[in-house]
Motif scaffolding. Sequence first.
Motif, PDB file in Angstrom:
ATOM      1  N   LEU A  55       0.804  -1.217   0.000  1.00  0.00           N
ATOM      2  CA  LEU A  55       0.000   0.000   0.000  1.00  0.00           C
ATOM      3  C   LEU A  55       0.842   1.275   0.000  1.00  0.00           C
ATOM      4  N   ARG A  56       2.128   1.161   0.275  1.00  0.00           N
ATOM      5  CA  ARG A  56       3.008   2.334   0.263  1.00  0.00           C
ATOM      6  C   ARG A  56       3.617   2.574  -1.114  1.00  0.00           C
ATOM      7  N   THR A  57       4.073   1.494  -1.745  1.00  0.00           N
ATOM      8  CA  THR A  57       4.771   1.636  -3.024  1.00  0.00           C
ATOM      9  C   THR A  57       3.888   1.316  -4.223  1.00  0.00           C
ATOM     10  N   TYR A  58       2.710   0.725  -3.988  1.00  0.00           N
ATOM     11  CA  TYR A  58       1.780   0.281  -5.030  1.00  0.00           C
ATOM     12  C   TYR A  58       2.382  -0.822  -5.897  1.00  0.00           C
ATOM     13  N   GLU A  59       3.312  -1.577  -5.357  1.00  0.00           N
ATOM     14  CA  GLU A  59       3.927  -2.659  -6.115  1.00  0.00           C
ATOM     15  C   GLU A  59       3.278  -3.999  -5.773  1.00  0.00           C
ATOM     16  N   PHE A  60       3.172  -4.858  -6.790  1.00  0.00           N
ATOM     17  CA  PHE A  60       2.634  -6.203  -6.624  1.00  0.00           C
ATOM     18  C   PHE A  60       3.765  -7.225  -6.645  1.00  0.00           C
ATOM     19  N   LEU A  61       3.651  -8.241  -5.790  1.00  0.00           N
ATOM     20  CA  LEU A  61       4.494  -9.421  -5.866  1.00  0.00           C
ATOM     21  C   LEU A  61       3.588 -10.600  -6.164  1.00  0.00           C
ATOM     22  N   LYS A  62       3.806 -11.256  -7.300  1.00  0.00           N
ATOM     23  CA  LYS A  62       3.002 -12.431  -7.628  1.00  0.00           C
ATOM     24  C   LYS A  62       3.488 -13.602  -6.788  1.00  0.00           C
ATOM     25  N   LEU A  63       2.559 -14.238  -6.057  1.00  0.00           N
ATOM     26  CA  LEU A  63       2.898 -15.316  -5.135  1.00  0.00           C
ATOM     27  C   LEU A  63       2.807 -16.677  -5.820  1.00  0.00           C
ATOM     28  N   GLN A  64       3.688 -17.566  -5.395  1.00  0.00           N
ATOM     29  CA  GLN A  64       3.573 -18.956  -5.786  1.00  0.00           C
ATOM     30  C   GLN A  64       2.651 -19.639  -4.768  1.00  0.00           C
ATOM     31  N   ARG A  65       1.671 -20.370  -5.251  1.00  0.00           N
ATOM     32  CA  ARG A  65       0.745 -21.026  -4.329  1.00  0.00           C
ATOM     33  C   ARG A  65       0.178 -22.280  -4.975  1.00  0.00           C
ATOM     34  N   PRO A  66      -0.510 -23.122  -4.192  1.00  0.00           N
ATOM     35  CA  PRO A  66      -1.131 -24.309  -4.787  1.00  0.00           C
ATOM     36  C   PRO A  66      -2.166 -23.923  -5.836  1.00  0.00           C
ATOM     37  N   SER A  67      -2.499 -24.857  -6.709  1.00  0.00           N
ATOM     38  CA  SER A  67      -3.421 -24.569  -7.816  1.00  0.00           C
ATOM     39  C   SER A  67      -4.871 -24.641  -7.338  1.00  0.00           C
ATOM     40  N   THR A  68      -5.162 -23.951  -6.247  1.00  0.00           N
ATOM     41  CA  THR A  68      -6.531 -23.839  -5.761  1.00  0.00           C
ATOM     42  C   THR A  68      -6.920 -22.365  -5.753  1.00  0.00           C
ATOM     43  N   ALA A 103       6.978 -14.124   2.024  1.00  0.00           N
ATOM     44  CA  ALA A 103       7.241 -14.884   0.797  1.00  0.00           C
ATOM     45  C   ALA A 103       7.911 -14.026  -0.263  1.00  0.00           C
ATOM     46  N   ASP A 104       8.725 -14.670  -1.091  1.00  0.00           N
ATOM     47  CA  ASP A 104       9.191 -14.039  -2.317  1.00  0.00           C
ATOM     48  C   ASP A 104       8.551 -14.772  -3.487  1.00  0.00           C
ATOM     49  N   GLU A 105       8.850 -14.342  -4.701  1.00  0.00           N
ATOM     50  CA  GLU A 105       8.147 -14.888  -5.867  1.00  0.00           C
ATOM     51  C   GLU A 105       8.474 -16.347  -6.128  1.00  0.00           C
ATOM     52  N   ASN A 106       9.528 -16.864  -5.486  1.00  0.00           N
ATOM     53  CA  ASN A 106       9.908 -18.256  -5.695  1.00  0.00           C
ATOM     54  C   ASN A 106       9.561 -19.159  -4.523  1.00  0.00           C
ATOM     55  N   THR A 107       8.898 -18.604  -3.494  1.00  0.00           N
ATOM     56  CA  THR A 107       8.577 -19.372  -2.297  1.00  0.00           C
ATOM     57  C   THR A 107       7.094 -19.735  -2.302  1.00  0.00           C
ATOM     58  N   PRO A 108       6.755 -21.020  -2.469  1.00  0.00           N
ATOM     59  CA  PRO A 108       5.339 -21.399  -2.449  1.00  0.00           C
ATOM     60  C   PRO A 108       4.726 -21.148  -1.069  1.00  0.00           C
ATOM     61  N   ILE A 109       3.498 -20.704  -1.047  1.00  0.00           N
ATOM     62  CA  ILE A 109       2.759 -20.633   0.208  1.00  0.00           C
ATOM     63  C   ILE A 109       1.798 -21.819   0.231  1.00  0.00           C
ATOM     64  N   THR A 110       1.693 -22.462   1.359  1.00  0.00           N
ATOM     65  CA  THR A 110       0.916 -23.694   1.436  1.00  0.00           C
ATOM     66  C   THR A 110      -0.324 -23.487   2.289  1.00  0.00           C
ATOM     67  N   ALA A 111      -1.365 -24.237   1.955  1.00  0.00           N
ATOM     68  CA  ALA A 111      -2.647 -24.157   2.651  1.00  0.00           C
ATOM     69  C   ALA A 111      -2.861 -25.399   3.496  1.00  0.00           C
TER      70      ALA A 111
END
Length: 274
Positions: A55-68, A103-111
């Motif tokens: 919300l400060r820089t208006y930048e997006f980081l696309k997250l790696q996540r499961p295909s749900t 997370a960074d763009e190469n770190t999957p987040i798990t559910a």
Amino acid sequence: SYTSTTNLNHLVVCDKNTLIVETSKQLWANLINFVPLNERYVLANGINDAYRFDLRTYEFLKLQRPSTSILNATIYNGKVLANTTYGTMSNVAYYNVEDILNADENTPITATSIEGTTQNKKSNIVVAKDGFAYTVCMIDNMHKLVKIDKSFQTEAIDLSFNTVKPTWSTLYFAGLVASPTENALFIPADDHSIYKYEIGNTASVSSPFIAAPGGTAKLYGAGVVAHPTNGNIYAIYSNYSETDKYTIVVYTSQGAKVKEIGCGNIVPQTLIFN
């Protein structure tokens, strides 16, 4: 905002007083959630992609996540509780907020799946005044209201009616609503009546709190919205009156009709209270 020519969403940031656009960011199609993680970061996601938005820089980081998909989500006890399904059976799942923040763009987040929360619709999840999370589920072919405690254990309450099921294309719909003034939940039914569950009193959902509008009228658009300070219910209907395609009907928190507001051919998708 959405452009049909590109099938892409654009997140637009405006000054809250002047509504002057400060910046905009182009996203992939079907942005459907904007969930605050803390004072700086937001989880923004579509059907197939998830982003962390600064919300400060208006930048997006696309997250790696499961295909749900994350069709509905809310923050609860340090987790992002998420509905992940439509049309097929799946449990509510949760993501750790800290995992998303770090997370960074190469770190999957798990559910982590929560047992006893089977859903097959885009059911939303709310946090009530008692401090617990609630959602509606389909378990053993019966519609149930499910309470999720802070250790993510569940308790189910049988419902004598079917809850509303939105179509796939409906990004706004009549969902479960937590009263901001009472220890209660409002539950839209598939006949477009509204039930009120007084938390702890199962008898309170034995009959509708607000009757179905009848005819071809149905809950539509933003569906059911509670006023944040007086608890009044704003129900948005289609085909409610002969003069307007869409109508907002205002009820007190006790179910008495206050007034009707004709909207012409415009369907309210969001209600914001000053």
